[in-house]
Enzyme design. Structure first.
Site, PDB file in Angstrom:
ATOM      1  CB  CYS A  37     -22.260 -56.022  21.904  1.00 15.48           C
ATOM      2  SG  CYS A  37     -21.980 -55.599  20.185  1.00 15.48           S
ATOM      3  CG  ASP A  59     -16.456 -48.483  23.457  1.00 17.54           C
ATOM      4  OD1 ASP A  59     -16.055 -48.835  24.586  1.00 17.54           O
ATOM      5  OD2 ASP A  59     -16.344 -49.209  22.442  1.00 17.54           O
TER       6      ASP A  59
HETATM    7  O1  LIG Z   1     -16.985 -56.557  20.142  1.00 19.39           O
HETATM    8  C1  LIG Z   1     -16.270 -56.429  19.141  1.00 19.39           C
HETATM    9  O2  LIG Z   1     -15.585 -57.360  18.709  1.00 19.39           O
HETATM   10  C2  LIG Z   1     -16.217 -55.115  18.435  1.00 19.39           C
HETATM   11  C3  LIG Z   1     -15.507 -55.029  17.262  1.00 19.39           C
HETATM   12  C4  LIG Z   1     -15.432 -53.847  16.572  1.00 19.39           C
HETATM   13  C5  LIG Z   1     -16.061 -52.713  17.070  1.00 19.39           C
HETATM   14  C6  LIG Z   1     -16.762 -52.770  18.257  1.00 19.39           C
HETATM   15  C7  LIG Z   1     -16.853 -53.958  18.958  1.00 19.39           C
HETATM   16  N1  LIG Z   1     -17.552 -54.043  20.150  1.00 19.39           N
HETATM   17  C8  LIG Z   1     -18.221 -52.948  20.777  1.00 19.39           C
HETATM   18  O3  LIG Z   1     -17.397 -52.379  21.774  1.00 19.39           O
HETATM   19  C9  LIG Z   1     -18.102 -52.280  22.987  1.00 19.39           C
HETATM   20  C10 LIG Z   1     -17.205 -52.413  24.166  1.00 19.39           C
HETATM   21  O4  LIG Z   1     -16.685 -53.712  24.245  1.00 19.39           O
HETATM   22  P1  LIG Z   1     -16.166 -54.343  25.612  1.00 19.39           P
HETATM   23  O5  LIG Z   1     -17.370 -54.555  26.483  1.00 19.39           O
HETATM   24  O6  LIG Z   1     -15.201 -53.375  26.193  1.00 19.39           O
HETATM   25  O7  LIG Z   1     -15.532 -55.630  25.235  1.00 19.39           O
HETATM   26  C11 LIG Z   1     -19.097 -53.418  22.910  1.00 19.39           C
HETATM   27  O8  LIG Z   1     -20.117 -53.300  23.771  1.00 19.39           O
HETATM   28  C12 LIG Z   1     -19.482 -53.406  21.460  1.00 19.39           C
HETATM   29  O9  LIG Z   1     -20.534 -52.488  21.199  1.00 19.39           O
END
Ligand SMILES: O=C(O)c1ccccc1N[C@@H]1O[C@H](COP(=O)(O)O)[C@@H](O)[C@H]1O
Length: 215
Positions: A8, A131
């Site tokens: 992502c 998440d």
């Molecule tokens: O990635 C971003 O900037 C984001 C912004 C707003 C909502 C969701 C976002 N990311 C999502 O969150 C998960 C977990 O992130 P991380 O791997 O802990 O950094 C990611 O996989 C996105 O789906």
């Protein structure tokens, strides 16, 4: 069956290329201006253009209004809508009807009672993304590199296909899969060299470890 991986917050062609070649099943593009991973519709359209069939292009939105969804879809070829804000189940159903696309709804988890929402969203969403719940003062509702206690998911029956997210990295993804038996994983900050800059080597390493047999 092999674990599905979503990378992502892609912002550059080298990240897309690394994810595609390493076997990602989903590529995520963030349409949320506060995020360091935000892309404009024109940038996302260019990144999404040559993605091979069979890899889903996911548009990540946070409490989008209809106008944002419609204007984005007018120029970006998206296959899945990810809702990562406070959208309630009725809004999830509306977005599905409006866009005609499958919707993946993110559910934030910090404690056992947060898992109750998985049932309500499971009735309307096509997929769920489980998440870590963001801290109260966080600027972003996701992408914070925070994990939750994966043991909360052990043995849990979930209505719809789901991905595990939150603080995953190449170093911890095997352990996360061992504990949760997730069908898929989603990562953003754990494969970056700096916020918004994906590291192709970390992407390759993450996908290799996520798709390796679980011992
Ligand atoms: O990635 C971003 O900037 C984001 C912004 C707003 C909502 C969701 C976002 N990311 C999502 O969150 C998960 C977990 O992130 P991380 O791997 O802990 O950094 C990611 O996989 C996105 O789906």
């Amino acid at each position: 069956m092999s674990v599905s991986v979503k990378i992502c917050g892609l912002t550059r062609p080298d990240g897309v290329d690394a994810a595609v070649k390493a076997g990602a099943r989903y590529l995520g593009f963030v349409f949320f201006p506060k995020s360091p991973r935000h892309v404009t519709a024109a940038e996302a359209a260019a990144l999404a253009a040559d993605v091979p069939l069979g890899i889903a292009r996911v548009g990540l939105f946070v409490n989008p209004d209809d106008a944002l969804l419609e204007s984005t879809l007018a120029s970006v070829p998206l296959d899945v809508i990810q809702l990562h804000g406070g959208e309630d189940p009725a809004r999830v159903a509306e977005v599905k009807a409006l866009t005609g696309l499958p919707v993946m709804k993110a559910v934030g988890v910090a404690e056992p009672k947060d898992l109750d929402a998985l049932w309500d969203y499971g009735l309307v969403a096509d997929m769920l993304l489980i998440d870590a719940k963001p801290p109260k003062d966080a600027d972003l509702p996701g992408g914070n590199g925070l994990a939750f206690d994966w043991r909360l998911l052990a043995g849990r029956q979930i209505l719809k296909p789901w991905l595990l997210a939150g603080g995953l990295t190449p170093d911890n993804v095997s352990q996360a899969l061992r504990l949760t038996r997730a069908q898929g994983v989603d990562v953003s900050s754990g494969v970056e060299s700096a916020p918004g800059i994906k590291d192709p080597d970390l992407i390759r390493s993450f996908i290799a470890r996520a798709t390796a047999p679980i011992l």
